[in-house]
Design a protein around this motif. Sequence first.
Motif, PDB file in Angstrom:
ATOM      1  N   SER A 172      -4.402   2.228 -10.430  1.00  0.00           N
ATOM      2  CA  SER A 172      -5.283   1.326 -11.712  1.00  0.00           C
ATOM      3  C   SER A 172      -4.567   1.912 -13.040  1.00  0.00           C
ATOM      4  O   SER A 172      -4.433   0.813 -13.788  1.00  0.00           O
ATOM      5  N   ARG A 173      -3.841   2.978 -13.259  1.00  0.00           N
ATOM      6  CA  ARG A 173      -3.015   2.931 -14.218  1.00  0.00           C
ATOM      7  C   ARG A 173      -1.868   2.057 -14.441  1.00  0.00           C
ATOM      8  O   ARG A 173      -1.795   1.465 -15.670  1.00  0.00           O
ATOM      9  N   CYS A 174      -1.338   1.677 -13.327  1.00  0.00           N
ATOM     10  CA  CYS A 174      -0.295   0.930 -13.502  1.00  0.00           C
ATOM     11  C   CYS A 174      -0.687  -0.596 -13.653  1.00  0.00           C
ATOM     12  O   CYS A 174      -0.060  -1.280 -14.607  1.00  0.00           O
ATOM     13  N   ARG A 175      -1.797  -0.882 -13.172  1.00  0.00           N
ATOM     14  CA  ARG A 175      -2.412  -2.340 -13.252  1.00  0.00           C
ATOM     15  C   ARG A 175      -2.658  -2.389 -14.644  1.00  0.00           C
ATOM     16  O   ARG A 175      -2.423  -3.616 -15.387  1.00  0.00           O
ATOM     17  N   ASP A 176      -3.264  -1.296 -15.277  1.00  0.00           N
ATOM     18  CA  ASP A 176      -3.525  -1.269 -16.913  1.00  0.00           C
ATOM     19  C   ASP A 176      -2.621  -1.719 -17.674  1.00  0.00           C
ATOM     20  O   ASP A 176      -2.638  -2.297 -18.785  1.00  0.00           O
ATOM     21  N   HIS A 177      -1.565  -0.852 -17.231  1.00  0.00           N
ATOM     22  CA  HIS A 177      -0.085  -1.161 -18.072  1.00  0.00           C
ATOM     23  C   HIS A 177       0.990  -2.214 -17.821  1.00  0.00           C
ATOM     24  O   HIS A 177       1.878  -2.535 -18.200  1.00  0.00           O
ATOM     25  N   GLY A 178       0.451  -3.107 -16.878  1.00  0.00           N
ATOM     26  CA  GLY A 178       1.184  -4.169 -16.404  1.00  0.00           C
ATOM     27  C   GLY A 178       2.469  -3.841 -15.600  1.00  0.00           C
ATOM     28  O   GLY A 178       3.599  -4.267 -15.597  1.00  0.00           O
ATOM     29  N   GLU A 179       2.508  -2.629 -14.918  1.00  0.00           N
ATOM     30  CA  GLU A 179       3.399  -2.354 -14.079  1.00  0.00           C
ATOM     31  C   GLU A 179       3.100  -2.395 -12.728  1.00  0.00           C
ATOM     32  O   GLU A 179       2.020  -2.243 -12.072  1.00  0.00           O
ATOM     33  N   PRO A 180       4.251  -2.828 -11.930  1.00  0.00           N
ATOM     34  CA  PRO A 180       4.045  -3.008 -10.417  1.00  0.00           C
ATOM     35  C   PRO A 180       4.033  -1.645  -9.741  1.00  0.00           C
ATOM     36  O   PRO A 180       4.485  -0.529 -10.244  1.00  0.00           O
ATOM     37  N   CYS A 181       3.143  -1.644  -8.742  1.00  0.00           N
ATOM     38  CA  CYS A 181       2.899  -0.407  -8.234  1.00  0.00           C
ATOM     39  C   CYS A 181       2.344  -0.744  -6.705  1.00  0.00           C
ATOM     40  O   CYS A 181       1.562  -1.222  -6.312  1.00  0.00           O
ATOM     41  N   ASP A 182       2.956   0.041  -5.467  1.00  0.00           N
ATOM     42  CA  ASP A 182       2.664  -0.163  -4.317  1.00  0.00           C
ATOM     43  C   ASP A 182       2.511   1.249  -3.775  1.00  0.00           C
ATOM     44  O   ASP A 182       2.273   2.124  -4.422  1.00  0.00           O
ATOM     45  N   PHE A 183       2.059   1.416  -2.390  1.00  0.00           N
ATOM     46  CA  PHE A 183       1.825   2.561  -1.916  1.00  0.00           C
ATOM     47  C   PHE A 183       2.692   3.874  -2.125  1.00  0.00           C
ATOM     48  O   PHE A 183       2.370   4.881  -2.477  1.00  0.00           O
ATOM     49  N   SER A 184       4.086   3.646  -2.008  1.00  0.00           N
ATOM     50  CA  SER A 184       4.961   4.695  -2.251  1.00  0.00           C
ATOM     51  C   SER A 184       5.007   4.844  -3.675  1.00  0.00           C
ATOM     52  O   SER A 184       5.303   6.090  -4.101  1.00  0.00           O
ATOM     53  N   GLY A 185       4.909   3.913  -4.634  1.00  0.00           N
ATOM     54  CA  GLY A 185       5.028   4.365  -6.249  1.00  0.00           C
ATOM     55  C   GLY A 185       3.675   5.017  -6.572  1.00  0.00           C
ATOM     56  O   GLY A 185       3.679   5.813  -7.483  1.00  0.00           O
ATOM     57  N   SER A 186       2.534   4.849  -5.712  1.00  0.00           N
ATOM     58  CA  SER A 186       1.367   5.640  -6.108  1.00  0.00           C
ATOM     59  C   SER A 186       1.477   7.046  -5.864  1.00  0.00           C
ATOM     60  O   SER A 186       0.721   7.845  -6.295  1.00  0.00           O
ATOM     61  N   LEU A 187       2.421   7.389  -5.036  1.00  0.00           N
ATOM     62  CA  LEU A 187       2.631   8.787  -4.548  1.00  0.00           C
ATOM     63  C   LEU A 187       3.345   9.501  -5.620  1.00  0.00           C
ATOM     64  O   LEU A 187       3.660  10.918  -5.611  1.00  0.00           O
ATOM     65  N   ALA A 188       4.017   8.781  -6.816  1.00  0.00           N
ATOM     66  CA  ALA A 188       4.735   9.429  -7.562  1.00  0.00           C
ATOM     67  C   ALA A 188       4.297  10.572  -8.283  1.00  0.00           C
ATOM     68  O   ALA A 188       4.669  11.670  -8.945  1.00  0.00           O
ATOM     69  N   PRO A 189       2.727  10.364  -8.958  1.00  0.00           N
ATOM     70  CA  PRO A 189       2.410  11.274  -9.375  1.00  0.00           C
ATOM     71  C   PRO A 189       2.128  12.870  -8.867  1.00  0.00           C
ATOM     72  O   PRO A 189       1.931  13.899  -9.547  1.00  0.00           O
ATOM     73  N   LEU A 190       2.352  12.648  -7.500  1.00  0.00           N
ATOM     74  CA  LEU A 190       2.045  13.856  -6.576  1.00  0.00           C
ATOM     75  C   LEU A 190       3.136  15.024  -7.101  1.00  0.00           C
ATOM     76  O   LEU A 190       3.503  15.974  -6.844  1.00  0.00           O
ATOM     77  N   SER A 191       4.463  14.175  -7.103  1.00  0.00           N
ATOM     78  CA  SER A 191       5.652  15.112  -7.511  1.00  0.00           C
ATOM     79  C   SER A 191       5.952  15.289  -9.037  1.00  0.00           C
ATOM     80  O   SER A 191       6.419  16.143  -9.505  1.00  0.00           O
ATOM     81  N   ARG A 192       5.623  14.222  -9.796  1.00  0.00           N
ATOM     82  CA  ARG A 192       5.794  14.125 -11.275  1.00  0.00           C
ATOM     83  C   ARG A 192       4.605  15.572 -11.839  1.00  0.00           C
ATOM     84  O   ARG A 192       5.019  16.269 -12.784  1.00  0.00           O
ATOM     85  N   ASN A 193       3.482  15.698 -11.200  1.00  0.00           N
ATOM     86  CA  ASN A 193       2.725  16.504 -11.702  1.00  0.00           C
ATOM     87  C   ASN A 193       2.265  17.466 -10.735  1.00  0.00           C
ATOM     88  O   ASN A 193       1.051  18.116 -10.508  1.00  0.00           O
TER      89      ASN A 193
END
Length: 254
Positions: free
Chosen positions: A85-106
């Motif tokens: 949802s955050r990526c969609r709000d900001h106009g950024e592309p995001c798929d399932f693998s991209g959605s896992l990024a916060p798990l490593s960043r945070n």
Amino acid sequence: MSRVHESAEMFPVHHVPATRPFVWLMEGWDSLIHSWPASLAHGALVAMLGSLILAYEQHPLYIAAAICAFLVIGPVITAGICELSRCRDHGEPCDFSGSLAPLSRNRASLMMFAQVLVFVSLGGFALAALFLYNGTGQIAPAIETTVWGDVARHLTPLQTTTYTATFIVLATGVFLLSVVSVPMIIDRHVDAGTAMRMSLKVALRDFPAMLVWAGLIIALVAFGFGTRLLGMVFVVPLLGHATWFAYRDIVSEA
């Protein structure tokens, strides 16, 4: 990525009307439809993990374990869905693998948040078990008497009341700590303590809206369990997306 150590009072918050949770669900549904492959993948993952417990669903301890597991996993797994949802709000592309990024960043903040939920869940269950043992001489009926039978026939009224009261208290505690915690962690990269304090603050500040929101969550989760977790494939991403919009409405984005 470094954590932001700021007081919860430093972030501006907004009042919301009691009916606003219905808007969060509608926006969440729209976001689910927009990113349905990745969203349903998250829901299917939760459903598959939960199905491992269904073989022993007739025993109260396994039922308790399933509920505790969902109380812990549910809020944390929304991190990936909130990222969609955050990526969609900001106009950024995001798929399932991209959605896992916060798990490593945070990772540190999310792990600490999960540990707090585990502590709350296990602590409450241990107290309930101690109370039951002192009152009835047992925590629950033997496994062999309930696995292939009706669990309700083997629970005393005291056990039923204690289990129910315990999980109402547990669910309330988890809800108060997780209203905006996960989306705030992935959006502002704050530490878990700050995110949980903010959740408590907004829950108490907009109590009528939180009552409605909690009721909707209970109804949807009950539907998910009532469909033998098949409904969770849709319920989990719907609530995850709606949680992002709740955060966006209540707390100013970074």
